[in-house]
Design an enzyme around this catalytic site. Structure first.
Site, short mmCIF file in Angstrom:
data_model
loop_
_atom_site.label_atom_id
_atom_site.label_comp_id
_atom_site.label_asym_id
_atom_site.label_seq_id
_atom_site.Cartn_x
_atom_site.Cartn_y
_atom_site.Cartn_z
N ALA A 1 0.84 -1.20 0.00
CA ALA A 1 0.00 0.00 0.00
C ALA A 1 0.87 1.25 0.00
CB ALA A 1 -0.89 0.01 1.25
N VAL A 2 0.52 2.19 -0.84
CA VAL A 2 1.15 3.50 -0.82
C VAL A 2 0.04 4.54 -0.69
CG1 VAL A 2 2.56 5.18 -2.10
CG2 VAL A 2 3.15 2.75 -2.18
N ARG B 1 3.42 7.44 -7.41
CA ARG B 1 4.18 7.77 -8.61
C ARG B 1 5.48 8.52 -8.30
NH1 ARG B 1 1.14 6.44 -13.18
NH2 ARG B 1 3.17 6.27 -14.21
N ARG B 2 6.10 8.14 -7.20
CA ARG B 2 7.44 8.68 -6.92
C ARG B 2 8.41 7.57 -6.55
NH1 ARG B 2 7.26 12.69 -1.93
NH2 ARG B 2 5.32 13.55 -2.69
N GLY B 3 8.02 6.32 -6.93
CA GLY B 3 8.94 5.19 -6.80
C GLY B 3 8.88 4.44 -5.48
N GLY C 1 6.36 2.45 -4.20
CA GLY C 1 5.87 1.08 -4.39
C GLY C 1 6.95 0.19 -4.99
N GLU D 1 -0.89 -12.43 -5.34
CA GLU D 1 -2.17 -12.38 -6.03
C GLU D 1 -2.56 -10.91 -6.17
OE1 GLU D 1 -1.89 -14.29 -3.19
OE2 GLU D 1 -1.85 -16.28 -4.11
N ASN E 1 -6.99 -4.55 -11.17
CA ASN E 1 -6.07 -3.59 -10.54
C ASN E 1 -4.92 -3.25 -11.51
OD1 ASN E 1 -4.44 -2.04 -8.92
ND2 ASN E 1 -4.58 -3.39 -7.13
N TYR F 1 3.93 -4.25 -10.92
CA TYR F 1 4.56 -5.58 -10.85
C TYR F 1 5.20 -5.95 -12.20
CZ TYR F 1 2.27 -6.14 -6.35
OH TYR F 1 1.87 -5.97 -5.04
C1 LIG Z 1 0.01 0.01 -6.73
C2 LIG Z 1 0.72 1.02 -5.83
C3 LIG Z 1 1.31 0.27 -4.62
C4 LIG Z 1 1.84 1.70 -6.63
O1 LIG Z 1 2.59 2.52 -5.73
P1 LIG Z 1 3.46 3.75 -6.27
O2 LIG Z 1 4.36 4.16 -5.17
O3 LIG Z 1 2.59 4.79 -6.84
O4 LIG Z 1 4.28 3.06 -7.45
P2 LIG Z 1 5.63 3.61 -8.10
O5 LIG Z 1 5.69 5.10 -8.06
O6 LIG Z 1 6.78 2.89 -7.49
O7 LIG Z 1 5.44 3.15 -9.62
C5 LIG Z 1 6.40 2.33 -10.28
C6 LIG Z 1 5.87 2.03 -11.67
O8 LIG Z 1 4.66 1.27 -11.61
C7 LIG Z 1 3.77 1.70 -12.66
N1 LIG Z 1 2.59 2.37 -12.09
C8 LIG Z 1 2.37 2.65 -10.78
N2 LIG Z 1 1.16 3.25 -10.64
C9 LIG Z 1 0.61 3.31 -11.87
C10 LIG Z 1 -0.62 3.83 -12.36
N3 LIG Z 1 -1.54 4.39 -11.55
N4 LIG Z 1 -0.86 3.75 -13.69
C11 LIG Z 1 0.05 3.20 -14.52
N5 LIG Z 1 1.25 2.70 -14.11
C12 LIG Z 1 1.53 2.76 -12.81
C13 LIG Z 1 4.56 2.69 -13.50
O9 LIG Z 1 5.24 1.94 -14.48
C14 LIG Z 1 5.52 3.26 -12.49
O10 LIG Z 1 6.67 3.77 -13.04
P3 LIG Z 1 6.70 5.33 -13.54
O11 LIG Z 1 6.11 6.17 -12.45
O12 LIG Z 1 8.15 5.56 -13.78
O13 LIG Z 1 5.85 5.35 -14.79
C15 LIG Z 1 -0.27 2.13 -5.34
O14 LIG Z 1 -0.92 2.67 -6.47
C16 LIG Z 1 -1.31 1.62 -4.36
O15 LIG Z 1 -1.08 1.61 -3.14
N6 LIG Z 1 -2.49 1.21 -4.89
C17 LIG Z 1 -3.59 0.74 -4.07
C18 LIG Z 1 -3.24 -0.54 -3.33
C19 LIG Z 1 -2.87 -1.67 -4.26
O16 LIG Z 1 -3.42 -1.84 -5.34
N7 LIG Z 1 -1.93 -2.52 -3.79
C20 LIG Z 1 -1.47 -3.69 -4.52
C21 LIG Z 1 -2.29 -4.85 -4.12
S1 LIG Z 1 -1.59 -6.36 -4.75
#
Ligand SMILES: CC(C)(COP(=O)(O)OP(=O)(O)OC[C@H]1O[C@@H](n2cnc3c(N)ncnc32)[C@H](O)[C@@H]1OP(=O)(O)O)[C@@H](O)C(=O)NCCC(=O)NCCS
Length: 147
Positions: free
Chosen positions: A79-80, A86-88, A90, A106, A111, A118
């Site tokens: 979770a983020v 979108r700042r790396g 996750g 899973e 999503n 992933y």
């Molecule tokens: C999924 C989640 C953990 C991503 O966290 P984040 O910190 O925003 O991810 P990052 O910034 O590290 O993103 C890394 C890459 O993933 C991809 N990515 C992440 N969010 C994305 C989005 N909303 N749309 C498209 N690509 C995405 C991109 O390729 C991104 O690289 P970029 O920013 O250079 O384009 C966050 O959106 C979240 O908490 N979502 C809700 C909970 C969830 O779905 N958890 C996973 C359950 S299995």
């Protein structure tokens, strides 16, 4: 997308962080399957379960929970906080777990944001679990590809 220089730190967390994780989970998964503090205490009590939290200025902004059994590690949740995406963060949390070896997880088939993350971390599709979630939706099984 380019990210500003990393402004967060990763830190291993213990069972005392359960209330904090529940709060982050709530804000992240609002409207879906939210896990409470008691659930996190139970999860963290199981041998092989590890958590890492992301902090900005000592404030928790994300976390990952994983469980290792023998040579396989499952990502239980990730979770983020919506304000810090979108700042790396996750990606760093996932990469931290990838250091453990073979990893699987899973993720809900709908999503797309998590699937994109992933995919970027090198995971590939390994199967489908039908009706995996409480609302009856399916989960994709993903495995790390670089082991
Ligand atoms: C999924 C989640 C953990 C991503 O966290 P984040 O910190 O925003 O991810 P990052 O910034 O590290 O993103 C890394 C890459 O993933 C991809 N990515 C992440 N969010 C994305 C989005 N909303 N749309 C498209 N690509 C995405 C991109 O390729 C991104 O690289 P970029 O920013 O250079 O384009 C966050 O959106 C979240 O908490 N979502 C809700 C909970 C969830 O779905 N958890 C996973 C359950 S299995």
């Amino acid at each position: 997308m380019s990210h500003p220089e990393k402004d967060f730190q990763l830190q291993t967390m213990g069972i005392g962080c359960a209330p904090l994780l529940a709060a982050l989970h709530e804000v992240t998964f609002r409207g879906g399957e939210v896990w409470d503090a008691t659930s996190f205490v139970s999860l963290l009590s199981v041998q092989g379960t590890e958590g890492t939290i992301a902090l900005i200025d000592n404030n928790p902004v994300g976390f990952i929970l994983s469980r290792t059994v023998l040579d396989e590690t499952e990502i239980l949740t990730l979770a983020v906080h919506p304000d810090f995406r979108r700042r790396g963060i996750g990606k760093s949390l996932v990469q931290n777990v990838l250091g453990k070896g073979k990893v699987f997880l899973e993720v809900a088939v709908c999503n797309n944001q998590a699937a994109a993350l992933y995919g970027k971390c090198g995971f590939i599709k390994a199967g489908l679990r039908r009706g995996y979630y409480r609302d009856g939706s399916d989960a994709q099984v993903l495995v790390s590809s670089d082991v």
